[in-house]
Design a protein around this motif. Structure first.
Motif, PDB file in Angstrom:
ATOM      1  N   LEU A   1      15.987 -14.247  48.862  1.00  0.00           N
ATOM      2  CA  LEU A   1      15.808 -15.636  48.415  1.00  0.00           C
ATOM      3  C   LEU A   1      16.995 -15.961  47.370  1.00  0.00           C
ATOM      4  O   LEU A   1      17.841 -16.727  47.365  1.00  0.00           O
ATOM      5  N   GLN A   2      16.958 -14.970  46.410  1.00  0.00           N
ATOM      6  CA  GLN A   2      18.025 -15.052  45.229  1.00  0.00           C
ATOM      7  C   GLN A   2      19.397 -14.853  45.531  1.00  0.00           C
ATOM      8  O   GLN A   2      20.389 -15.368  44.836  1.00  0.00           O
ATOM      9  N   ASN A   3      19.660 -14.192  46.838  1.00  0.00           N
ATOM     10  CA  ASN A   3      21.132 -14.042  47.272  1.00  0.00           C
ATOM     11  C   ASN A   3      21.615 -15.295  48.042  1.00  0.00           C
ATOM     12  O   ASN A   3      23.010 -15.325  48.284  1.00  0.00           O
ATOM     13  N   GLN A   4      20.794 -16.367  48.150  1.00  0.00           N
ATOM     14  CA  GLN A   4      21.211 -17.613  48.658  1.00  0.00           C
ATOM     15  C   GLN A   4      21.141 -18.708  47.574  1.00  0.00           C
ATOM     16  O   GLN A   4      20.309 -18.842  46.921  1.00  0.00           O
ATOM     17  N   ASN A   5      22.122 -19.586  47.624  1.00  0.00           N
ATOM     18  CA  ASN A   5      22.268 -20.500  46.643  1.00  0.00           C
ATOM     19  C   ASN A   5      20.870 -21.418  46.519  1.00  0.00           C
ATOM     20  O   ASN A   5      20.586 -22.150  47.439  1.00  0.00           O
ATOM     21  N   LYS A   6      20.569 -21.292  45.413  1.00  0.00           N
ATOM     22  CA  LYS A   6      19.088 -22.041  45.132  1.00  0.00           C
ATOM     23  C   LYS A   6      17.871 -21.990  46.000  1.00  0.00           C
ATOM     24  O   LYS A   6      16.857 -22.808  45.871  1.00  0.00           O
ATOM     25  N   ALA A   7      17.882 -21.064  46.992  1.00  0.00           N
ATOM     26  CA  ALA A   7      16.943 -20.874  47.882  1.00  0.00           C
ATOM     27  C   ALA A   7      15.758 -20.499  47.153  1.00  0.00           C
ATOM     28  O   ALA A   7      14.546 -20.995  47.485  1.00  0.00           O
ATOM     29  N   CYS A   8      15.852 -19.588  46.177  1.00  0.00           N
ATOM     30  CA  CYS A   8      14.602 -18.966  45.537  1.00  0.00           C
ATOM     31  C   CYS A   8      14.007 -19.922  44.661  1.00  0.00           C
ATOM     32  O   CYS A   8      12.649 -20.015  44.690  1.00  0.00           O
ATOM     33  N   GLU A   9      14.677 -20.961  43.987  1.00  0.00           N
ATOM     34  CA  GLU A   9      14.355 -21.949  43.164  1.00  0.00           C
ATOM     35  C   GLU A   9      13.467 -22.892  43.925  1.00  0.00           C
ATOM     36  O   GLU A   9      12.417 -23.530  43.404  1.00  0.00           O
TER      37      GLU A   9
ATOM     38  N   ILE B   1      12.633 -26.533  42.162  1.00  0.00           N
ATOM     39  CA  ILE B   1      13.633 -27.738  42.547  1.00  0.00           C
ATOM     40  C   ILE B   1      12.643 -28.781  43.338  1.00  0.00           C
ATOM     41  O   ILE B   1      12.190 -28.345  44.353  1.00  0.00           O
ATOM     42  N   ALA B   2      12.666 -29.976  43.076  1.00  0.00           N
ATOM     43  CA  ALA B   2      11.883 -30.936  43.974  1.00  0.00           C
ATOM     44  C   ALA B   2      12.507 -31.048  45.374  1.00  0.00           C
ATOM     45  O   ALA B   2      13.639 -30.966  45.477  1.00  0.00           O
ATOM     46  N   ILE B   3      11.577 -31.174  46.161  1.00  0.00           N
ATOM     47  CA  ILE B   3      12.229 -31.397  47.875  1.00  0.00           C
ATOM     48  C   ILE B   3      12.888 -32.517  47.834  1.00  0.00           C
ATOM     49  O   ILE B   3      13.687 -32.731  48.827  1.00  0.00           O
ATOM     50  N   THR B   4      12.622 -33.433  47.140  1.00  0.00           N
ATOM     51  CA  THR B   4      13.628 -34.815  47.257  1.00  0.00           C
ATOM     52  C   THR B   4      14.963 -34.639  46.538  1.00  0.00           C
ATOM     53  O   THR B   4      16.035 -35.519  46.828  1.00  0.00           O
ATOM     54  N   ASP B   5      15.166 -33.441  45.830  1.00  0.00           N
ATOM     55  CA  ASP B   5      16.671 -33.255  45.307  1.00  0.00           C
ATOM     56  C   ASP B   5      17.665 -33.212  46.307  1.00  0.00           C
ATOM     57  O   ASP B   5      17.191 -32.432  47.257  1.00  0.00           O
TER      58      ASP B   5
END
Length: 217
Positions: free
Chosen positions: A50-58, A64-68
């Motif tokens: 997940l950390q290797n994909q942009n913002k996937a881990c967060e 990160i809010a799902i509405t973001d």
């Protein structure tokens, strides 16, 4: 490890993967079993993916809010990685009716609450692995560091809180004898600077400075 899926499950997984553009075929080697008995080994590996994909881990961790706006793609990527790394039986029992709409953070939370065993047995197992850890002399320093990092993640997932100094000292003890100068340098640093993250950075920098695989045992 071979995964046996029903036709419907295979189509669902394929659809999710194709939408995100992620090739998940390699995830079959780290599948979370339906019983969750390998959760402590599975979670650190998937976290790294997940950390290797942009913002996937967060996104998966609910930071990160799902509405973001930035979370739309990250949510699909994170959910694809997670769902393709758990057994078809687990998908059927936990997410059969919600896989298409459930947020990645909810999937992660459900799995964590279900399988992150914080019993004394899990803690004992994680601590035993921590204290039994040894560097593999056939591997580079960086590779051994990655192994140690995964051990530390399993300790954390078990609910065990290790003193920062204990963790640092354990890692320092594992370094080759030729790294004594680094140990001495570390010993004179202020206590506030003696964090595990700072030690990781220091060791990685020294390995890079030496300019080779740095087995050097």
């Amino acid at each position: 490890l071979e995964i046996v899926q029903s036709q419907e499950e295979a189509m669902a997984d394929s659809s999710t993967a194709s939408k995100s553009g992620i090739n998940c075929s390699h995830l079959t080697s780290i599948v979370l079993s339906e019983s969750g008995r390998n959760y402590l080994s599975w979670a650190p590996v998937v976290t790294l993916l997940l950390q290797n994909q942009n913002k996937a881990c967060e996104c998966a961790q609910g930071k990160i809010a799902i509405t973001d706006a930035d979370c739309t793609k990250a949510n699909l990527t994170a959910k694809t990685i997670i769902l393709n790394s758990i057994s078809p039986g687990l998908i059927a029992t936990k997410f059969a009716n919600t896989a298409a709409d459930v947020a990645a953070s909810d999937v992660w939370k459900i799995l964590k609450e279900r399988f992150a065993d914080t019993s004394d047995t899990a803690k004992d197992t994680a601590l035993a692995e921590f204290f039994a850890f040894r560097f593999d002399p056939s591997k580079s320093i960086v590779t051994n560091m990655d192994r140690f990092h995964q051990v530390m993640q399993r300790v954390t997932l078990s609910g065990t809180a290790l003193n920062e100094q204990v963790s640092c000292q354990r890692l320092l003890q594992m370094l080759p004898k030729s790294w004594e100068s680094l140990r001495l340098f570390w010993s004179v640093k202020s206590s506030t600077d003696q964090t595990l993250n700072n030690l990781y950075i220091l060791i990685q920098g020294e390995a890079a400075r030496r300019g080779h695989a740095s087995r050097d045992y």
